[in-house]
Design a protein around this motif. Structure first.
Motif: not given
Length: 180
Positions: A43-49, A93-96, A133-137, A107-114
């Motif tokens: 996902p683009q936000p993960v790429r940017e991170l 995607l598990v990003f961490g 959170a609604p997005d990674l930022d 991947r579709d919305t960019g929302a972070v879940w846990y």
């Protein structure tokens, strides 16, 4: 990733590097990975991170480098059935990790879940799965590098002390609690 967050990450990286090796036990923010080394299907936000920081260890958080990202995708298969994650693995995607428990991005919305810790149950036995959170930022700014760390991380570890030293532990006008 917004400019302010990129600048904050760079500033914190510099401060951590200045105090090495003492800081390595509880925090490290790596320099960014070259864009051509980051898989295009992320996902683009993960790429940017990853372009900003190719791996972050921040107290209870571990956001791995590109080279280790595939190693944590096994969490998807182990997610509790009610979450539906294992039924739609391509959507997640598990990003961490937080406390060695999975942090996922849709991947579709960019929302972070846990899976919030409500009890002492192991993460895979919990019955609550929240979009935190609604997005990674927003997630990074509030929970990893801000006042929210004390809510879902610790409020008495060295990372919290480091954030406090940088005046990042008190919500300000620009901080926004993002749900959950």
């Amino acid at each position: 990733m917004n400019t302010e967050l990129r600048e904050l990450i760079a500033e914190l990286r510099t401060d951590l590097e200045a105090d090495q090796p003492a800081t390595l036990a509880w925090a490290q923010i790596n320099k960014g990975a070259p864009a051509d080394k980051i898989p295009a299907d992320l996902p683009q936000p993960v790429r940017e991170l990853l372009e900003t920081a190719d791996g972050i260890r921040a107290g209870a958080f571990d956001l791995p480098a590109v080279a280790r990202l595939d190693d944590i995708q096994y969490y998807i298969e182990q997610m509790p059935g009610f979450t539906g994650v294992a039924d739609e693995p391509s959507e997640w995607l598990v990003f961490g990790t937080l406390h060695d428990e999975p942090l996922l991005i849709r991947r579709d919305t960019g929302a972070v879940w846990y899976l919030p810790e409500e009890t002492t149950d192991e993460w895979f036995m919990r019955d609550l799965f929240l979009d935190v959170a609604p997005d990674l930022d927003s997630f990074l700014a509030y929970y990893v590098f801000g006042a929210g760390y004390g809510e879902i991380g610790f409020d008495d570890d060295k990372w919290w002390g480091f954030l406090d030293k940088h005046d990042l532990t008190t919500p300000g006008d620009e901080d926004e609690e993002t749900g959950g």
